[in-house]
Design a protein around this motif. Structure first.
Motif, PDB file in Angstrom:
ATOM      1  N   LYS A  49       1.045  -1.404  -0.024  1.00  0.00           N
ATOM      2  CA  LYS A  49      -0.248  -0.168   0.161  1.00  0.00           C
ATOM      3  C   LYS A  49       1.041   1.119  -0.279  1.00  0.00           C
ATOM      4  N   GLU A  50       1.808   1.452   0.717  1.00  0.00           N
ATOM      5  CA  GLU A  50       3.142   2.369   1.315  1.00  0.00           C
ATOM      6  C   GLU A  50       3.638   3.010  -0.872  1.00  0.00           C
ATOM      7  N   TYR A  51       3.337   1.962  -1.278  1.00  0.00           N
ATOM      8  CA  TYR A  51       4.353   1.999  -2.683  1.00  0.00           C
ATOM      9  C   TYR A  51       3.684   2.574  -3.965  1.00  0.00           C
ATOM     10  N   VAL A  52       2.200   1.494  -3.698  1.00  0.00           N
ATOM     11  CA  VAL A  52       1.184   2.520  -4.363  1.00  0.00           C
ATOM     12  C   VAL A  52       0.951   3.708  -4.390  1.00  0.00           C
ATOM     13  N   SER A 113      16.221   7.831  -3.166  1.00  0.00           N
ATOM     14  CA  SER A 113      15.581   6.550  -2.910  1.00  0.00           C
ATOM     15  C   SER A 113      14.369   6.568  -2.106  1.00  0.00           C
ATOM     16  N   TYR A 114      13.863   5.098  -2.243  1.00  0.00           N
ATOM     17  CA  TYR A 114      12.850   5.263  -1.104  1.00  0.00           C
ATOM     18  C   TYR A 114      12.763   3.955  -0.374  1.00  0.00           C
ATOM     19  N   HIS A 115      11.844   3.429   0.190  1.00  0.00           N
ATOM     20  CA  HIS A 115      11.838   2.454   1.208  1.00  0.00           C
ATOM     21  C   HIS A 115      12.257   0.434   0.678  1.00  0.00           C
ATOM     22  N   PHE A 116      13.504   0.487   1.086  1.00  0.00           N
ATOM     23  CA  PHE A 116      14.042  -0.517   0.153  1.00  0.00           C
ATOM     24  C   PHE A 116      13.789  -2.413   0.455  1.00  0.00           C
ATOM     25  N   ALA A 139      14.749   6.794   7.234  1.00  0.00           N
ATOM     26  CA  ALA A 139      13.955   6.203   7.578  1.00  0.00           C
ATOM     27  C   ALA A 139      13.047   7.752   7.771  1.00  0.00           C
ATOM     28  N   ASN A 140      11.476   7.275   7.504  1.00  0.00           N
ATOM     29  CA  ASN A 140      10.583   8.941   8.248  1.00  0.00           C
ATOM     30  C   ASN A 140      11.567   9.027   9.671  1.00  0.00           C
ATOM     31  N   PRO A 258       8.209  13.367   4.152  1.00  0.00           N
ATOM     32  CA  PRO A 258       7.347  11.505   4.887  1.00  0.00           C
ATOM     33  C   PRO A 258       6.303  11.008   3.318  1.00  0.00           C
ATOM     34  N   THR A 259       6.380   9.466   3.912  1.00  0.00           N
ATOM     35  CA  THR A 259       5.884   8.880   2.736  1.00  0.00           C
ATOM     36  C   THR A 259       3.983   8.285   3.618  1.00  0.00           C
TER      37      THR A 259
END
Length: 357
Positions: A49-52, A113-116, A139-140, A258-259
């Motif tokens: 859900k976070e990636y979408v 980049s983002y969460h991996f 991270a956040n 933030p994401t």
């Protein structure tokens, strides 16, 4: 229980819907399912859900480019081009390994980049090359430094993978905060309170409310109070933030864009993504791999045979719980959390993709 191939098929379809190539979708799915197999449910399908949402809010580039900005024989600075971390990080870890093959060690810092996913996935990639693998990310901002009311650091995980001989490899994969954000989310979904000492409210008072982050609260540092070594946890999280973000030029600490919906963006924020840091060290740059692995076996056996305290069966080696969970999942199938199932079904309906029953 769910079969790997069925979940993999679903994951790949979701990742391709948000712009990943077939190859990238396969890689991203493998990382999420490695997390599920190793029992790290907070970083598995529940993260889809976070990636979408990153894709929906146009945070992801439509045509991301993995760019080496600067390099030496043993180091590199990489710009991920606003790609998913699941796409950027495998390439960066491979670059660190390739440099280690030539120079003995390889070090790669990544920005944009983002969460991996789980850090351990990348560190373990070095094992097949008789190398020690190191990985970390910021991270956040959810963690309050010692004496701070406000969250300013991420949970900032780090991982170390060290090969052994007859024994399974040593794999330490852990947040530098006492709890990962995803685990708090899972507690809240189950209607559970957080254990005492893990979180604080928006003015710094102790709390057990699992969703306190949504109300301006924060995760405490590892150790919590200063008398329990919380300042040492602060040092760990801060060091990861510097190596991953300051060194790479990514957003650091409270400047991370933030994401998460409940974190507010500060006016004028420039999104340079989060930062990662990867390392690979050839064992034979120090001694023969055979000699090292024998000594590593001796080390593991020494600790594994320590006398356990009353009520505990044995002293575990870092990586044991995840390795045993992986064996169980490969034998019987993958058990998803209810939150992961709900997330998958929601995305299946949204993208018109069949989800396994």
């Amino acid at each position: 229980m769910y079969q790997y191939k069925d979940l993999d098929r679903f994951n790949r379809a979701v990742f391709q819907k948000i712009g990943c190539s077939e190859v990238e979708a396969k890689q991203a799915s493998e990382i999420l399912l490695t997390s599920e197999r190793r029992g790290i449910k907070s970083h598995g399908l529940v993260r889809l859900k976070e990636y979408v949402n990153l894709w929906k809010t146009k945070r992801l580039s439509e045509n991301p480019r993995f760019t080496v900005v600067h390099e030496t024989p043993s180091t590199a600075l990489v710009d991920g081009g606003k790609a998913l971390g699941l796409v950027t990080a495998p390439k960066a870890m491979q670059l660190a390994i390739d440099k280690a093959k030539v120079a003995g060690t390889g070090w790669v810092a990544v920005r944009n980049s983002y969460h991996f996913g789980i850090a351990g996935y990348y560190a373990m990639k070095a094992l097949e090359h008789d190398m020690i693998g190191i990985c970390m990310t910021n991270a956040n901002p959810l963690v309050a430094p010692t004496f701070s009311q406000k969250p300013m650091l991420g949970t900032n995980p780090m991982a170390f993978a060290i090969p052994a001989g007859k024994q399974p490899p040593y794999v330490a994969d852990f947040a530098t905060a006492p709890v990962a954000r995803g685990k708090l989310d899972m507690m809240h979904d189950k209607g559970e309170n957080a254990p005492e000492g893990l979180v604080q409210d928006k003015i710094g008072e102790a709390s057990v409310q699992a969703d306190i982050l949504s109300y301006g609260g924060a995760i405490k540092t590892l150790g919590g109070s200063m008398i329990r070594g919380g300042h040492k946890g602060y040092c760990l999280s801060a060091t990861v933030d510097i190596l991953t973000a300051v060194l790479s030029g990514a957003n650091f600490g409270p400047t991370v864009v933030p994401t998460l919906g409940y974190l507010k963006m500060t006016e004028g924020m420039i999104d340079k993504g989060i930062g990662h840091f990867f390392g690979a060290m050839r064992i034979d740059a120090f001694q023969t791999a055979q000699e090292f692995k024998k000594q590593m076996d001796d080390w593991i056996n020494t600790f594994r045979h320590a006398t356990p305290v009353k009520g505990e069966a044995e002293v575990l080696i870092p990586g044991d719980p995840e390795r045993l969970a992986e064996l169980e999942a490969d034998k019987y199938g993958i058990q998803l959390s209810q939150a992961a199932i709900d997330t998958a079904k929601m995305l299946a309906n949204e993208f018109d993709i069949p989800f396994v029953k």
